[in-house]
Write an enzyme that holds these catalytic residues in place. Structure first.
Site, short mmCIF file in Angstrom:
data_model
loop_
_atom_site.label_atom_id
_atom_site.label_comp_id
_atom_site.label_asym_id
_atom_site.label_seq_id
_atom_site.Cartn_x
_atom_site.Cartn_y
_atom_site.Cartn_z
N ASP A 1 54.59 33.65 41.84
CA ASP A 1 55.25 33.61 42.71
C ASP A 1 55.97 32.57 42.95
O ASP A 1 55.62 31.48 42.06
CB ASP A 1 54.90 34.52 43.52
CG ASP A 1 53.40 33.04 43.94
OD1 ASP A 1 53.44 32.21 43.58
OD2 ASP A 1 52.44 33.73 45.67
N GLY B 1 56.50 30.80 45.68
CA GLY B 1 56.23 30.00 46.33
C GLY B 1 56.40 30.02 47.77
O GLY B 1 55.81 29.14 48.86
N CYS C 1 32.04 50.94 36.19
CA CYS C 1 31.41 49.11 36.27
C CYS C 1 30.38 49.08 36.20
O CYS C 1 29.84 49.64 36.86
CB CYS C 1 32.08 48.08 37.30
SG CYS C 1 32.36 48.82 38.91
N HIS D 1 33.41 45.36 40.81
CA HIS D 1 33.68 47.11 40.74
C HIS D 1 34.93 47.23 41.51
O HIS D 1 35.62 48.17 41.39
CB HIS D 1 32.39 47.34 41.85
CG HIS D 1 33.00 48.73 42.65
ND1 HIS D 1 33.21 49.65 41.94
CD2 HIS D 1 33.61 49.22 44.29
CE1 HIS D 1 33.45 51.53 42.71
NE2 HIS D 1 33.85 50.57 44.04
#
Length: 380
Positions: free
Chosen positions: A97, A99, A311, A340
């Site tokens: 991104d 900032g 998981c 998870h």
């Protein structure tokens, strides 16, 4: 530059079901299956996870944070050490991104002008300047595959005049970001639509961005306090304002029902800190909604969080154990619950991709909400 890095970034739209879309973003570092959820690696790490563990959940791409990385350890240092991928041992795509969102949250520590933003570091109080040009340079030093334009994101609610002024500033910054980014084969630059919850302003923003031309388009300025109903109201029209042949990225979203609602409305990419942050605070996301592992009801429960989940937390550990290690403050608690949660999010994306491709997204959505309405399994 290696031969592989001369390949261009591209997007293929493979199927639609209503407004929902599934496709593939191709980059020199690998493919990103859409709809895609991007785990957030703020400071070059997805908290409580090894990079190979994140990959094992099914993630095709991570998000890194320009603001945090420029302050610590510094973009120049990351570049000297071979770039963000080598630095954090992640060989798949990374989006950074710009900032802008983090600087927005520093309202007391910043000064905003046409040129950019001057702010003081929350780490050590040092003074920094972020502008479209410096943001592009920092992201180049980090070596991210997808670079975000530098924009200003006003917190909502805000009056329409404030939102309009902010959006138009962001569009001027978008042109400067495009100019500073230049031509970087194998790397992509995304523009960011702004305009709050006002359709006309969103349309004006989309027209400005499309005229400049980007490799992908983000829907910014949502998930900043407006609530789900207002967000969905914007998403009913905003994605359709953006080019159909480019990926559409909804920034900072969100909870599972936010994600399903966004995909239903034509969004291709999302990111959020929620799966990892929830995992560290004892919250698990499952097909039946949220489970608070802190609750005493789990202390003697030998069952997994979710019997249908593959998981490690669900295949190897009981609710009783997860309750115990959280209460004991053990590190493994955040590790297992984060794994998870990330697994659940990626499985959700996989199921949506299949549902869209097979033309059964409406049935998938109905089942998703029905299971959540049932709630967690009864206590023993």
């Amino acid at each position: 530059m290696s031969a592989a890095m001369t390949e261009r970034f591209s997007y293929s739209l493979n199927a639609t079901d209503g407004k929902a879309r599934t496709g593939v973003i191709s980059t020199p570092r690998g493919e990103i299956r859409t709809p895609a959820f991007m785990p957030v690696g703020t400071a070059a790490t997805v908290k409580a996870m090894l990079p190979e563990s994140v990959a094992a959940t099914g993630a095709d791409i991570l998000l890194g944070n320009t603001y945090h990385l420029m302050l610590r350890p510094g973009a120049e240092r990351v570049e000297r050490l071979g770039g963000l991928h080598r630095f954090m041992n992640w060989d798949k795509p990374i989006l950074t991104d710009s900032g802008g969102f983090q600087v927005m949250s520093l309202a007391e520590l910043r000064k905003l002008t046409e040129e950019g933003v001057t702010f003081r570091s929350h780490v050590d109080g040092s003074k920094h300047v972020l502008s479209p040009e410096t943001s592009m340079e920092i992201q180049r030093q980090l070596g991210s595959d997808i670079v975000m334009c530098f924009d200003e994101c006003p917190a909502l609610p805000a009056d329409e005049t404030t939102v309009a002024q902010s959006m138009r500033l962001s569009m001027r910054w978008a042109q400067r970001s495009r100019d500073a980014f230049g031509d970087r084969p194998g790397h992509a630059l995304f523009g960011i639509q702004q305009g709050g919850v006002t359709e006309d302003l969103r349309g004006e923003s989309a027209e400005a961005l499309t005229a400049i031309g980007f490799d992908g388009y983000a829907i910014g300025g949502l998930a900043v306090g407006e609530g789900q109903e207002a967000m969905f109201g914007v998403l009913d029209y905003a994605p359709g304002m953006l080019p159909e042949d480019k990926p559409r990225y909804l920034m900072g979203v969100g909870k599972p029902d936010d994600i399903v609602g966004a995909v239903k409305r034509g969004v291709d990419m999302m990111d959020c800190v929620l799966p990892s942050r929830s995992g560290r605070t004892g919250q698990a996301w499952t097909r039946r909604g949220q489970v608070n592992i802190k609750n005493a009801r789990h202390a003697d429960d030998p069952r997994p969080l979710d019997e249908a989940c593959a998981c490690p937390a669900c295949t190897g550990y009981s609710r009783a154990y997860l309750h115990h290690v959280f209460r004991a403050g053990e590190m493994i608690s955040g590790m297992l619950l984060t794994w998870h949660n990330l697994h659940y999010y990626q499985e959700l994306m996989s199921h949506m991709r299949a549902a869209i491709a097979e033309g059964r997204f409406t049935a998938f959505e109905a089942q998703f909400h029905a299971l959540r309405a049932e709630g967690d399994i009864d206590p023993l």
